[in-house]
Enzyme design. Structure first.
Site, PDB file in Angstrom:
ATOM      1  N   GLU A 118       5.639  49.077   9.259  1.00  0.00           N
ATOM      2  CA  GLU A 118       5.297  47.719   8.811  1.00  0.00           C
ATOM      3  C   GLU A 118       3.890  47.693   8.203  1.00  0.00           C
ATOM      4  OE1 GLU A 118       7.243  44.429  11.386  1.00  0.00           O
ATOM      5  OE2 GLU A 118       6.590  45.959  12.807  1.00  0.00           O
ATOM      6  N   GLU A 138      13.130  49.961  16.986  1.00  0.00           N
ATOM      7  CA  GLU A 138      13.106  48.712  17.749  1.00  0.00           C
ATOM      8  C   GLU A 138      14.418  48.491  18.499  1.00  0.00           C
ATOM      9  OE1 GLU A 138      11.626  49.172  14.905  1.00  0.00           O
ATOM     10  OE2 GLU A 138       9.757  48.034  14.816  1.00  0.00           O
TER      11      GLU A 138
HETATM   12  C1  1HE Z   1       2.633  55.550  22.876  1.00  0.00           C
HETATM   13  C2  1HE Z   1       3.396  55.208  21.729  1.00  0.00           C
HETATM   14  C3  1HE Z   1       3.692  53.840  21.519  1.00  0.00           C
HETATM   15  C4  1HE Z   1       3.154  57.349  21.772  1.00  0.00           C
HETATM   16  N1  1HE Z   1       3.213  52.939  22.402  1.00  0.00           N
HETATM   17  N2  1HE Z   1       2.199  54.617  23.716  1.00  0.00           N
HETATM   18  N3  1HE Z   1       7.329  53.130  18.671  1.00  0.00           N
HETATM   19  C5  1HE Z   1       8.124  54.067  19.184  1.00  0.00           C
HETATM   20  O1  1HE Z   1       9.116  53.759  19.814  1.00  0.00           O
HETATM   21  C6  1HE Z   1       7.673  55.485  19.009  1.00  0.00           C
HETATM   22  C7  1HE Z   1       7.315  56.091  20.340  1.00  0.00           C
HETATM   23  N4  1HE Z   1       6.616  57.368  20.213  1.00  0.00           N
HETATM   24  C8  1HE Z   1       7.260  58.547  19.965  1.00  0.00           C
HETATM   25  O2  1HE Z   1       8.441  58.589  19.659  1.00  0.00           O
HETATM   26  C9  1HE Z   1       6.422  59.781  20.034  1.00  0.00           C
HETATM   27  O3  1HE Z   1       5.244  59.478  20.774  1.00  0.00           O
HETATM   28  C10 1HE Z   1       6.011  60.399  18.680  1.00  0.00           C
HETATM   29  C11 1HE Z   1       7.234  60.983  17.996  1.00  0.00           C
HETATM   30  C12 1HE Z   1       5.354  59.365  17.759  1.00  0.00           C
HETATM   31  C13 1HE Z   1       4.977  61.517  18.922  1.00  0.00           C
HETATM   32  O4  1HE Z   1       5.500  62.449  19.867  1.00  0.00           O
HETATM   33  P1  1HE Z   1       4.491  63.436  20.615  1.00  0.00           P
HETATM   34  O5  1HE Z   1       5.346  64.368  21.462  1.00  0.00           O
HETATM   35  O6  1HE Z   1       3.561  64.060  19.643  1.00  0.00           O
HETATM   36  O7  1HE Z   1       3.570  62.536  21.568  1.00  0.00           O
HETATM   37  P2  1HE Z   1       3.918  61.843  22.973  1.00  0.00           P
HETATM   38  O8  1HE Z   1       3.726  62.845  24.093  1.00  0.00           O
HETATM   39  O9  1HE Z   1       5.250  61.163  22.941  1.00  0.00           O
HETATM   40  O10 1HE Z   1       2.830  60.693  23.063  1.00  0.00           O
HETATM   41  C14 1HE Z   1       1.460  60.971  23.344  1.00  0.00           C
HETATM   42  C15 1HE Z   1       0.922  59.779  24.101  1.00  0.00           C
HETATM   43  O11 1HE Z   1       0.987  58.633  23.263  1.00  0.00           O
HETATM   44  C16 1HE Z   1       1.764  59.436  25.328  1.00  0.00           C
HETATM   45  O12 1HE Z   1       0.902  58.857  26.270  1.00  0.00           O
HETATM   46  P3  1HE Z   1       0.306  59.751  27.502  1.00  0.00           P
HETATM   47  O13 1HE Z   1      -0.598  58.811  28.235  1.00  0.00           O
HETATM   48  O14 1HE Z   1       1.518  60.179  28.292  1.00  0.00           O
HETATM   49  O15 1HE Z   1      -0.408  60.917  26.874  1.00  0.00           O
HETATM   50  C17 1HE Z   1       2.700  58.366  24.809  1.00  0.00           C
HETATM   51  O16 1HE Z   1       3.181  57.513  25.837  1.00  0.00           O
HETATM   52  C18 1HE Z   1       1.778  57.613  23.883  1.00  0.00           C
HETATM   53  N5  1HE Z   1       2.507  56.873  22.863  1.00  0.00           N
HETATM   54  N6  1HE Z   1       3.709  56.338  21.062  1.00  0.00           N
HETATM   55  C19 1HE Z   1       2.485  53.336  23.462  1.00  0.00           C
HETATM   56  N7  1HE Z   1       4.382  53.415  20.450  1.00  0.00           N
HETATM   57  C20 1HE Z   1       5.002  44.483  15.694  1.00  0.00           C
HETATM   58  S1  1HE Z   1       6.479  44.965  16.287  1.00  0.00           S
HETATM   59  C21 1HE Z   1       6.628  46.661  16.001  1.00  0.00           C
HETATM   60  C22 1HE Z   1       7.630  47.248  16.955  1.00  0.00           C
HETATM   61  C23 1HE Z   1       7.509  48.734  17.025  1.00  0.00           C
HETATM   62  O17 1HE Z   1       6.606  49.320  16.490  1.00  0.00           O
HETATM   63  S2  1HE Z   1       8.738  49.521  17.897  1.00  0.00           S
HETATM   64  C24 1HE Z   1       8.403  51.204  17.720  1.00  0.00           C
HETATM   65  C25 1HE Z   1       7.498  51.716  18.804  1.00  0.00           C
END
Ligand code: 1HE
Length: 263
Positions: A118, A138
């Site tokens: 977005e 989402e």
């Molecule tokens: C996060 C987020 C997040 C990572 N919110 N904390 N977005 C998603 O559903 C995408 C979610 N994220 C992923 O699928 C993956 O993190 C990635 C593919 C982007 C990257 O993977 P990777 O293996 O490099 O990293 P990771 O181990 O998954 O994440 C590293 C840290 O970032 C980890 O936290 P930690 O404390 O355990 O180290 C994750 O929890 C954190 N993290 N992405 C919060 N999105 C205005 S409305 C819009 C609606 C949306 O955007 S929905 C889509 C949300």
């Protein structure tokens, strides 16, 4: 080119001026540049009042990804009332990008997911590296887009493609993203930022009134009725051409002092 000035406004957003181009970087690599409220607010605040000398901006990520989208921790405990205001905060911030003072070029790599997509779609030009991939998970998370995606993305890639992404979790590769118009430019990994900065430097040299017309008049004309559009175009064209900047540029061409357009 060395940075000329450093104006940090938030720990989550780094800002540096490179001549007339402001380079902004999402700076939460440990959370994959997930967009929390503070970061969205910092983006809005920057674009609401860009620094004096800025004429264009580049927006990029840090680490391996552009952005993992909404920081899901922000909404985990949210009720519907808080949710609607949270979404409106995003709208307000992204409007300062899409309809602000600066043409904004997004440099995309790695994950460009959910709210990250977005954000990219609120920018005016998108440069993608081959590592970029696009998704709207989402549906899997039980939520809906809230950062203007339902307004901007169907206009960019078509309603049917967005519907597919949201219902099935379909992920588009960088090549697919280029084919469907998500990116304007597709380059090798590591080359995106340099191209985005080059493009921004070019854009910064345009007459300010032309850039205003492209950012503010063109999108409205494109979505207005034909007759209203033709009239608005005439008015905008007349105002732009009457500006002193246009006068000196037209004179330069007529006197043989301006660059020619080459293939
Ligand atoms: C996060 C987020 C997040 C990572 N919110 N904390 N977005 C998603 O559903 C995408 C979610 N994220 C992923 O699928 C993956 O993190 C990635 C593919 C982007 C990257 O993977 P990777 O293996 O490099 O990293 P990771 O181990 O998954 O994440 C590293 C840290 O970032 C980890 O936290 P930690 O404390 O355990 O180290 C994750 O929890 C954190 N993290 N992405 C919060 N999105 C205005 S409305 C819009 C609606 C949306 O955007 S929905 C889509 C949300």
């Amino acid at each position: 080119m060395p940075p000329e000035a450093e104006t940090p406004r938030s720990p989550f957003l780094s800002v540096e001026m490179r001549g007339a181009v402001a380079l902004l970087r999402l700076a939460r690599p440990e959370k994959r540049n997930a967009l929390n409220e503070a970061l969205v607010t910092a983006l809005g605040a920057f674009f609401a009042a860009p620094p004096e000398g800025a004429r264009a901006a580049v927006l990029a990520g840090t680490g391996a990804h552009f952005s993992a989208g909404l920081d899901l921790a922000d909404i985990a405990a949210q009720d519907a009332t808080a949710g609607v205001f949270h979404s409106r905060l995003w709208h307000q911030a992204f409007r300062h990008i899409a309809e602000g003072k600066l043409p904004v070029i997004a440099a995309l790599h790695g994950a460009v997911i959910g709210g990250g997509l977005e954000l990219a779609s609120a920018c005016h030009i998108r440069v993608a590296e081959r590592s970029a991939y696009y998704a709207l998970p989402e549906g899997q998370r039980g939520i809906f887009v809230g950062g203007g995606g339902s307004v901007r993305l169907p206009r960019l890639i078509g309603l049917a493609r967005m519907t597919d992404m949201m219902l099935t979790g379909r992920v588009f590769s960088a090549e697919e993203g280029q084919a469907i118009g998500l990116s304007n430019y597709l380059v090798d990994d590591g080359a995106g930022l340099a191209l985005a900065l080059d493009l921004a430097a070019k854009v910064a040299k345009n007459a300010p009134l032309t850039n205003f017309a492209v950012l503010h008049a063109l999108p409205r004309i494109a979505e207005s009725d034909r007759e209203g559009g033709f009239l608005a175009e005439s008015l905008m064209a007349a105002i732009a051409a009457a500006d002193s900047e246009a006068k000196s540029r037209l004179r330069a061409f007529l006197d043989g002092r301006a660059a020619k357009i080459t293939p």
